[in-house]
Design a protein around this motif. Structure first.
Motif, PDB file in Angstrom:
ATOM      1  N   GLY A   1       0.433  -1.306  -0.462  1.00 31.21           N
ATOM      2  CA  GLY A   1      -0.071   0.104   0.132  1.00 31.21           C
ATOM      3  C   GLY A   1       0.737   1.461  -0.049  1.00 31.21           C
TER       4      GLY A   1
ATOM      5  N   VAL B   1      -5.054  -6.485  11.028  1.00 33.30           N
ATOM      6  CA  VAL B   1      -6.631  -6.107  11.332  1.00 33.30           C
ATOM      7  C   VAL B   1      -6.551  -6.287  12.665  1.00 33.30           C
TER       8      VAL B   1
ATOM      9  N   ALA C   1     -10.025  -2.399  16.100  1.00 32.05           N
ATOM     10  CA  ALA C   1     -10.453  -1.152  16.390  1.00 32.05           C
ATOM     11  C   ALA C   1      -9.043  -0.828  15.518  1.00 32.05           C
ATOM     12  N   ASP C   2      -9.372   0.532  14.953  1.00 31.95           N
ATOM     13  CA  ASP C   2      -8.181   1.170  14.911  1.00 31.95           C
ATOM     14  C   ASP C   2      -7.206   1.505  15.140  1.00 31.95           C
TER      15      ASP C   2
ATOM     16  N   LYS D   1     -10.331   1.781   7.217  1.00 34.98           N
ATOM     17  CA  LYS D   1      -9.923   1.600   6.375  1.00 34.98           C
ATOM     18  C   LYS D   1      -8.475   0.786   5.223  1.00 34.98           C
TER      19      LYS D   1
HETATM   20  P1  ADP Z   1      -2.807   0.892   2.204  1.00 35.29           P
HETATM   21  O1  ADP Z   1      -2.213   2.388   2.247  1.00 35.29           O
HETATM   22  O2  ADP Z   1      -1.440  -0.438   3.572  1.00 35.29           O
HETATM   23  O3  ADP Z   1      -3.485   0.848   1.528  1.00 35.29           O
HETATM   24  P2  ADP Z   1      -4.458   2.196   4.908  1.00 35.29           P
HETATM   25  O4  ADP Z   1      -3.954   3.271   4.834  1.00 35.29           O
HETATM   26  O5  ADP Z   1      -5.820   2.097   3.400  1.00 35.29           O
HETATM   27  O6  ADP Z   1      -2.872   0.838   3.744  1.00 35.29           O
HETATM   28  O7  ADP Z   1      -5.024   1.206   5.551  1.00 35.29           O
HETATM   29  C1  ADP Z   1      -4.068   0.713   6.749  1.00 35.29           C
HETATM   30  C2  ADP Z   1      -4.715   1.503   8.148  1.00 35.29           C
HETATM   31  O8  ADP Z   1      -5.418   1.250   8.595  1.00 35.29           O
HETATM   32  C3  ADP Z   1      -3.296   1.401   9.622  1.00 35.29           C
HETATM   33  O9  ADP Z   1      -2.790   2.538   9.268  1.00 35.29           O
HETATM   34  C4  ADP Z   1      -4.871   1.745  10.281  1.00 35.29           C
HETATM   35  O10 ADP Z   1      -4.920   3.318  10.835  1.00 35.29           O
HETATM   36  C5  ADP Z   1      -6.366   1.817   9.390  1.00 35.29           C
HETATM   37  N1  ADP Z   1      -7.747   1.193  10.048  1.00 35.29           N
HETATM   38  C6  ADP Z   1      -8.675   1.301  10.362  1.00 35.29           C
HETATM   39  N2  ADP Z   1      -8.950   0.937  10.634  1.00 35.29           N
HETATM   40  C7  ADP Z   1      -8.114  -0.685  10.560  1.00 35.29           C
HETATM   41  C8  ADP Z   1      -8.282  -2.378  12.179  1.00 35.29           C
HETATM   42  N3  ADP Z   1      -9.152  -2.758  12.489  1.00 35.29           N
HETATM   43  N4  ADP Z   1      -7.147  -2.592  11.695  1.00 35.29           N
HETATM   44  C9  ADP Z   1      -6.334  -2.146  11.115  1.00 35.29           C
HETATM   45  N5  ADP Z   1      -5.930  -0.744  10.435  1.00 35.29           N
HETATM   46  C10 ADP Z   1      -7.303  -0.504  11.083  1.00 35.29           C
END
Ligand code: ADP
Ligand code: ASP
Ligand code: MG
Length: 413
Positions: A20, A189, A192-193, A220
């Motif tokens: 990502g 995962v 929660a975030d 996200k």
């Molecule tokens: P990438 O650029 O690798 O696609 P994203 O920014 O789209 O990454 O997704 C990763 C982010 O999702 C994490 O940094 C985190 O803050 C957020 N996030 C939200 N909810 C969750 C969750 N339940 N578990 C893990 N990450 C989560």
């Protein structure tokens, strides 16, 4: 597909790895990704890599378009946004070359990711692969641009925000990969975030349905459509951290033991708009007309509440993603005369906070516990919606972070 884990060495497999935006954010990160890819290939595997645009690039491109025109043409937006991934594939291939690894970059079109022409959220129709297998057979790593596809008549499309996840999972299916790894900036995962809830716990595994709900409701970490695709085609995948070798989270079909956990996780979406429509005819067909118009305009509607009609007039409240609010207003405006004599359209930003778990199917009292916890924390609930495996509430945007923490604590996650 077997799951991967710490220290295991995989050989003679077809492995799809997706990196990502933050994992390829700068040249050091791209070098890091290249060395991970090299290690995977050196172990004797065929490796297909899907990369996103560098962190911030897609947002910047889209913001430029909106500066020029608040409602830019969607075909041009896709032409623009697809550029971000194209930059990364070439840089990643070059980084691999510098390590002595044979690698080639390919756009979505070059590996035949065919989509419909719903620009900015196109659906994949099929993936022909182009020369992907031939390149793999020759020992090359193939670096594919995520997020993008091509229509039958050659127009560039994109697969919706976060769409590189979908590219990776669809390619894993197309090449019949043994492993599909989604590399990101957290270990997997979480309940929660983890950036928002310090006590959030990483899950070892999660069912497709739970992951799909969490993703649709604002987590996200995975694009919702990619999870839908994985479920439909039985693609098992693992979410992992590109900066370490910790085991990640396996996303797969549910097994009986997963039902023991009532609430798997909490999600928040702060980008929702509550729409209130006043002055509707209180008669059969009004709701049908209203929601048909919204559906035709491709507006994603949730949390619908209609009050009890009075004096022949009814009011309806529902939520839409804030990006759809303008489309919703235009759609209602168009048929306003059919809906009622004095239709009034009002909007208000809200956050949607949700708890998700397949265990809710067999456990009662989750709603009561959640609402009690919100009451004790002084969080006012504006709207509620439920499904078999989730409860969502709309709250004031300023209360969203509190609400997530309260829900997380209420279910001892
Ligand atoms: P990438 O650029 O690798 O696609 P994203 O920014 O789209 O990454 O997704 C990763 C982010 O999702 C994490 O940094 C985190 O803050 C957020 N996030 C939200 N909810 C969750 C969750 N339940 N578990 C893990 N990450 C989560
Ligand atoms: N670059 C695209 C986005 O930011 C796709 C992705 O990162 O998955 O939405
Ligand atoms: Mg993402």
């Amino acid at each position: 597909m077997p799951a991967s884990g710490w220290g295991q060495l995989f050989t003679h497999m077809i492995i799809v790895q997706k990196y990502g935006g933050t994992s390829v954010a700068d040249l050091d990160r791209i070098r890091n990704v290249a060395s991970r890819i090299k290690a995977t290939r050196d172990a004797g595997n065929k490796v297909v890599v899907v990369v996103s645009a560098r962190a911030g690039v897609t947002n910047r491109l889209l913001a430029d378009a909106k500066t020029l025109d608040p409602h830019p043409d969607s075909r041009e937006l896709d032409m623009l946004a697809s550029v971000g991934e194209q930059e990364t594939i070439a840089l990643t291939a070059i980084a691999l070359h510098s390590l002595g690894v044979p690698a080639v970059s390919r756009t979505g079109a070059q590996v035949g990711i065919h989509t419909d022409s719903e620009f900015t959220k196109a659906r994949i129709v099929d993936i022909t692969g182009g020369d992907l297998n031939k390149q793999l057979d020759e020992g090359k790593v193939v670096i594919v641009a995520g997020f993008q596809g091509v229509t039958e008549d050659g127009h560039v499309t994109t697969l919706g925000r976060g769409g590189s996840d979908l590219s990776a999972i669809a390619i894993a299916k197309a090449v019949n990969a043994d492993l599909c790894q989604i590399y990101t900036d957290v270990d997997g995962v979480y309940t929660a975030d983890p950036r928002q809830v310090p006590g959030a716990r990483k899950l070892n595994e999660i069912s497709y349905d739970e992951m799909l709900e969490l993703a649709s409701l604002g987590s996200k970490v995975m694009q919702a459509r990619s999870v839908e695709f994985a479920k439909k085609h039985g693609v098992v995948f693992e979410v992992r951290n590109s900066m370490n070798n910790n085991p990640g989270t396996i996303v797969k079909e549910e097994v009986a033991s997963m039902e023991d956990v009532v609430v798997r996780g909490v999600a928040a979406d702060k980008n929702q708009t509550k729409v209130v429509i006043l002055g509707l005819h209180d008669q059969p067909g009004t709701a049908a007309r209203l929601f048909t118009a919204l559906a035709k305009a491709n507006v994603n509607v949730d949390m619908i509440v209609q009050n009890v009609g009075r004096d022949g007039v009814a009011n309806v409240t529902f939520t839409v993603p804030s990006d759809d609010a303008y489309k919703a207003e235009k759609a209602v405006e168009k048929i306003s005369a059919e809906l009622g004599p004095r239709v009034k359209f009002m909007t208000d930003r809200v956050a949607k906070v949700s708890v998700v778990g397949i265990g809710m199917r067999s456990h009662s009292g989750v709603a009561a516990d959640l609402f009690t916890a919100f009451a004790e924390a002084g969080i006012n609930i504006q709207l509620i919606s439920t499904s078999e495996i989730k409860i969502s509430v709309a709250v004031e945007v300023d209360k969203a972070d509190d609400a997530v923490r309260v829900a997380h604590a209420a279910f001892a996650l």
